[in-house]
Write an enzyme that holds these catalytic residues in place. Structure first.
Site, PDB file in Angstrom:
ATOM      1  N   LYS B 239      52.901 -17.656  33.005  1.00 54.07           N
ATOM      2  CA  LYS B 239      53.671 -18.474  32.074  1.00 54.07           C
ATOM      3  C   LYS B 239      55.106 -17.956  31.979  1.00 54.07           C
ATOM      4  O   LYS B 239      55.339 -16.744  32.012  1.00 54.07           O
ATOM      5  CB  LYS B 239      53.033 -18.445  30.677  1.00 54.07           C
ATOM      6  N   GLN B 299      39.153 -11.172  29.204  1.00 54.08           N
ATOM      7  CA  GLN B 299      39.443 -12.359  29.998  1.00 54.08           C
ATOM      8  C   GLN B 299      40.274 -11.878  31.185  1.00 54.08           C
ATOM      9  O   GLN B 299      40.805 -10.769  31.167  1.00 54.08           O
ATOM     10  CB  GLN B 299      40.230 -13.374  29.179  1.00 54.08           C
ATOM     11  N   ASP B 334      46.278 -19.840  33.582  1.00 58.48           N
ATOM     12  CA  ASP B 334      46.523 -18.421  33.893  1.00 58.48           C
ATOM     13  C   ASP B 334      45.394 -17.509  33.411  1.00 58.48           C
ATOM     14  O   ASP B 334      45.459 -16.302  33.573  1.00 58.48           O
ATOM     15  CB  ASP B 334      47.862 -17.954  33.297  1.00 58.48           C
ATOM     16  N   ASP B 373      40.527  -9.092  20.992  1.00 59.26           N
ATOM     17  CA  ASP B 373      41.106 -10.425  21.109  1.00 59.26           C
ATOM     18  C   ASP B 373      39.999 -11.481  21.111  1.00 59.26           C
ATOM     19  O   ASP B 373      39.049 -11.390  21.892  1.00 59.26           O
ATOM     20  CB  ASP B 373      41.881 -10.466  22.440  1.00 59.26           C
ATOM     21  N   ASN B 374      40.115 -12.464  20.225  1.00 52.45           N
ATOM     22  CA  ASN B 374      39.196 -13.610  20.217  1.00 52.45           C
ATOM     23  C   ASN B 374      37.719 -13.242  20.391  1.00 52.45           C
ATOM     24  O   ASN B 374      37.043 -13.771  21.279  1.00 52.45           O
ATOM     25  CB  ASN B 374      39.574 -14.587  21.345  1.00 52.45           C
ATOM     26  N   GLU B 402      39.866  -9.962  15.956  1.00 50.44           N
ATOM     27  CA  GLU B 402      40.819 -11.055  15.803  1.00 50.44           C
ATOM     28  C   GLU B 402      40.057 -12.376  15.839  1.00 50.44           C
ATOM     29  O   GLU B 402      40.169 -13.157  16.765  1.00 50.44           O
ATOM     30  CB  GLU B 402      41.875 -11.015  16.922  1.00 50.44           C
ATOM     31  N   LYS B 514      55.569 -12.833  23.515  1.00 48.16           N
ATOM     32  CA  LYS B 514      54.402 -12.884  24.404  1.00 48.16           C
ATOM     33  C   LYS B 514      54.810 -13.203  25.838  1.00 48.16           C
ATOM     34  O   LYS B 514      54.093 -12.872  26.775  1.00 48.16           O
ATOM     35  CB  LYS B 514      53.406 -13.937  23.912  1.00 48.16           C
ATOM     36  N   TYR B 515      55.967 -13.890  26.000  1.00 52.33           N
ATOM     37  CA  TYR B 515      56.344 -14.354  27.342  1.00 52.33           C
ATOM     38  C   TYR B 515      57.639 -13.742  27.857  1.00 52.33           C
ATOM     39  O   TYR B 515      58.061 -14.049  28.943  1.00 52.33           O
ATOM     40  CB  TYR B 515      56.460 -15.885  27.347  1.00 52.33           C
TER      41      TYR B 515
END
Lengths: 648, 648
Positions: B239, B299, B334, B373-374, B402, B514-515
């Site tokens: 991204k 992930q 991604d 995360d998640n 999270e 984040k990017y």
């Protein structure tokens, strides 16, 4: 690695009890089964409940999501006895696919892979279905793979309901998950619904005299005739009238001082009649569509045969004497409490079995309902053993707990087996008290296993507005009891508005029937018998009044008027009850009805037929006006919407 | 006959979890243990809790009755690891006797038997006690049997506290009953109390640059420095800035697109530094009294080594491709989600072990806190296995979930092992929302095992009043977070009041870190760093702010001002926080303080020292006046009663 990990969480299943005892239901009752069901990610889930009764056959009903990960479905047990149910959940692969495919199609994204994946899903089912369904599946698969059509057209047959049905269900779902089995005890209907009438047979000249009285009791519409203990009464320390300490030679004593030379808990007081007379009473009740309930009071008079035969079953003082009942400084010398945990384990087992044998004798004599005296003064563990043991042999046996005690003890006794419980109704008089209490009974955690029975009076309790109260108070309290809970009862004399308290110090009656024989003029003109008859008739004809959990309170503009409605399980029957809580004055108000709960459209007029007065009101909108008087204390209104006759 | 029936009911024990997983506590935390305890009849009961930790030693603490059959006591675990506690109850024969004897004596009834029974009770204990106590018991027994004295005098020595102690306790109680063992996981203090600071090391030039930044973070008073994933970042579908689909050659990509040719979850992004650099960062944090927390995001980018080495750990489409993350119509090309339940059980076991091995590597590198995360997109069963497995080897390992998801899922993840949870704080802004939410978190059923952490912002969430908001809004939200929950955190840039939202469509930041790499001027004059420093300093100095469950809200006359107090476990420290919820205007109000909760007598004046402004107010009575402005948004008040300086 942990084995057999559930891939879907199934949690907080209801109905259930805190410690794994069976929840309760009645035959033909619609039982709502619910659970938290969820898994990780965004898959669409499906769920069902399977249940099975004594016949071992399994039935299934779907659960649907209510929101906040709570799912619910309904089962309707048809047989008495121990059941179990299992909640099952799985990923609905079809619904998950359908959501994904249709959203992508709408967003004009490529759905080539989705079409092929569906084709494989349908194809995989072909081996499992009938030939006819097989043809349908083949057709769906062909369409999904037909590259000559647009994606929209290729998809269409797979979205048809019949196609959906063919690939739904748990079969083959890799994450199919089931809860552990949940126990559910299913009673006969009388556990849930019944009007009880308590009477002292000795006041009618014994069993034979009582048989004559049964016609009138049945005519009033009662279902159960409950008799205080019918056993020989002790002589030592017998109580005289008004609970005095010195009984005269002709004083009859309290039936709860059980046991004399003639026998104990399995014997019958000679003045009441014989075993045959008792059988005749039971038979006559059955002929009249009623049944007889008996008191089960585990305590002994000093003259009870157990005292000499089994002194180890009682508490002993340091001087060797047997301890009588005491709650210092109060003394009850006419009663020996039983020691349910004697030092010797053999003695305990023998005692508990002897207590069960009492029930066996009366079960043999045709009794199936026992009103249990002060169960909270006996160990919870005793009831936890006794009731399931009896019900294993006699699944139709019912037990009403007279546990006028602290809330947690009352609920625990229900949890371990009691079919019904007396309640705090006698001490709930204001609108707020009644609304809060009913909400707790109908919707609280214990509603899964505790069935309340409302009694406006008992031989021990002449409470609140009934003390020196007018007939209007008696009408109000019996309407509340009969319409709030499916099970309720009155102690005879209520219909004559007997209102004389013994004193302000307790809730006893003056010249209580517990200590003397009472003769009454049942035919007196001001008797409430016709009123009670109409109430019981309405209860029988309206399934709505035979359920507790559907109760809904409606606001009224006057705090001394209470209003609540109930629906039948199928929603077809709706009864709205409006009661004045003021026995002395006229009370007026407007109601604020929750029309949705009543199943009435906002713009429709509807009929409200009063089952007490036989008047019919035509109302429109949520705010009807109501006027109640000391003569007409309540409306019990059957609501009916007319066909298309409402204002636009 | 049922064996081992409990004679006393011990029920609804807390702390506990719905499905038997351990409840949670922290070292040195006062843990309230409570239970319903009751038995039949009128005996006086006694109860205690016994508990034991990893060392196997047992300690005991008494329970006292709160009313309504609820009992409570306090235990204070001192070691990290799995504990269990057992609730025990028994009839207090002495207290039961004492009640009976004294009531009867008062009513002038004969107590001869009571005196002899007590004599036997004391005598029976003589064999079990020390010689000194034995002398006392002998004296008591002699007095009880001394017929030359009045009953009152004979009784007196038996009523002395020392005599009572000698016959109290469960020893020999025939109805001594214990609950099953209740599991309790005790974490180190950081699980309960900590101020977190999240930063992207790449914005500081990697680990070495971050090490320089640590001084400032420590100076602000933070305890934990949390780093987003530090691993190689995928190239495929990387991204670009503002989450655009096409990254340029210099775009750095999202750290959550984990894995590249350089390695996966155990590797370090070459731009950040080496394993040695990471070790230096961890060491420097420790030197400064902080520790490093790492992201655990299960992930993979399409370039992650697992994709080629273990294709069976991913979801495959019908064309053989690996499924990227989708929430139709949204696509995340991604990211490849992991398939935690591959068809082969061997593959599942290998995958889960591989996930654990990632943690093992970072644990070896000194990391003890993982921000997960998640977690709600991975199976609950996976966490239920993973976290206890890790904590068995590393009892000091902590996991922050999270789980920005539905309430029941969030609570279940806490139940199966997560040490802390992000919450809905970001979406609770009004006084009513905050009060209701805190009540649920502090007093709800899940409070036994779910520890909330409040984050005013995260790299994903620029919410509510912060969006285009003034500095006063940033002050308000950080005061609420830092004083409402013992654990809280901010994402770096918060102190600079970064307030530019990406759009109204979501809660993302514009030019999200984040990017892309962000360079900031940390020394700008309007930085909130000094404000945050004062807050963290107050948190460290006040034990009251290190607890959640003692929170109590106080009414204020103005709905945009919220007030709440907390007490330390020992009650000695009391902090009252008053916060304006209006970033734009002056707000005044009078408080209605619950003085009893604050430990302040009604007629005393008391000092309220503001830890933010260092002002000291002298207040008297429950209704002080408070004025807050966009500059001075809150008071964090340490309450102190002066000695005898109040009005009479």
């Amino acid at each position: 690695m942990t084995a057999n990990l559930g891939r879907i969480v199934i949690d907080d299943i209801r109905p259930s009890t805190p410690r794994g005892h069976p929840a309760k239901a009645a035959v033909s009752e619609a039982v709502r089964v619910s659970a938290d069901i969820y898994k990780d990610g965004h898959d669409v889930l499906a769920a069902q409940v399977q249940w099975s009764g004594p016949d071992g056959k399994w039935s299934a009903a779907p659960l649907r999501e209510l929101g906040n990960d709570r799912w619910e479905g309904v089962i309707e047990p048809t047989t008495v006895g121990r059941h179990e149910f299992v909640v099952e959940a799985w990923t609905d692969a079809y619904a998950t696919w359908r959501h994904k495919a249709t959203v992508k199609l709408e967003a004009k994204q490529d759905v080539g892979l989705e079409l092929e994946e569906a084709a494989r899903m349908f194809q995989a089912r072909q081996g499992e279905v009938t030939e006819e369904s097989g043809d349908l599946l083949e057709e769906v698969v062909r369409s999904l793979r037909d590259q000559s059509m647009s994606p929209h057209d290729r998809l269409a047959p797979a979205l048809e309901p019949e196609a959906a049905r063919s690939v739904s269900g748990p079969s083959g779902a890799p994450d199919w998950t089931e809860s552990g089995p949940m126990p559910l005890w299913v009673d006969r209907e009388r556990a849930l619904v019944g009007a009880w009438y308590e009477l002292f047979p000795r006041s009618f000249g014994g069993f034979r005299g009582t048989i004559h009285r049964l016609d009138a009791v049945a005519a009033m519409g009662f279902d159960v005739v409950y008799l205080p203990p019918v056993h020989p009464i002790g002589r030592q320390h017998r109580k005289g009238p008004n609970n005095t300490l010195a009984a005269g030679p002709d004083d009859v004593g309290s039936p709860w001082a059980i046991g004399g030379p003639e026998g104990g808990h399995t014997a019958i007081h000679p003045d009441l009649g014989t075993v045959e007379d008792f059988a005749a009473l039971v038979d006559r009740a059955v002929e009249l569509g009623m049944e007889v309930a008996l008191d089960y009071a585990l305590q002994c008079s000093p003259d009870h045969p157990w005292v000499s035969e089994h002194p180890e079953w009682f508490h002993h003082r340091s001087d060797g004497s047997i301890a009588y009942a005491e709650n210092p400084p109060k003394k009850y010398q006419d009663i020996y409490p039983i020691n349910f945990w004697p030092e010797s384990e053999d003695a305990r087992v023998a005692l508990w079995e002897a207590c069960k044998e009492i029930l066996d004798v009366w079960l043999d004599r045709g009794v199936r309902i026992f009103r249990v005296d002060n169960p909270h003064t006996k160990p919870v563990a005793f009831w936890q053993w006794l009731i399931p043991a009896v019900q294993q042999e006699h699944p139709d046996a019912l037990f009403l707990a007279e546990a006028f005690t602290r809330p947690k003890v009352m609920a625990k006794l229900a949890e371990v087996g009691f079919s019904q419980s007396y309640t705090y109704f006698t001490w709930r008089n204001t609108r707020q008290e009644l609304e809060e209490y009913l909400d707790e009974l109908a919707n609280g955690r214990a509603a899964d296993y505790m069935r309340p029975s409302f009694w406006p009076n008992t031989p021990d309790i002449l409470g609140g507005p009934l003390r020196n109260g007018p007939p209007s108070a008696f009408k109000q309290r019996v309407v509340l009891a009969a319409t709030m809970t499916p099970s309720y009862g009155i102690y005879s004399g209520y219909e004559l508005c007997e209102n004389a308290p013994f004193s302000d110090a307790n809730e006893e009656y003056l010249y209580s029937e517990k200590y003397e024989i009472k003769e009454r003029d049942w035919d007196q003109p001001h008797s409430l018998a016709p009123f009670v008859t109409r109430l019981n008739d309405a209860r029988r004809r309206h399934p709505a009044l035979q359920r507790l959990r559907t109760i809904r309170f409606h606001h009224t503009s006057n705090p001394t008027v209470i209003a609540y409605s109930k629906r039948s399980d199928d929603g077809a029957d709706v009864v709205l009850t409006v009661v004045s809580l003021d026995p002395h004055n006229v009370q007026e108000c407007t109601l604020s009805l929750d029309l949705a709960h009543l199943g009435i459209g906002w713009h429709r007029s509807f009929e409200a037929h009063d089952e007490l007065s036989q008047e019919t009101f035509t109302w429109s909108g949520p705010h009807p006006y109501v006027r109640l008087t000391p003569d007409q204390v309540a409306h019990v209104l059957h609501l009916r919407t007319g066909p298309g006759d409402g204002p636009p």
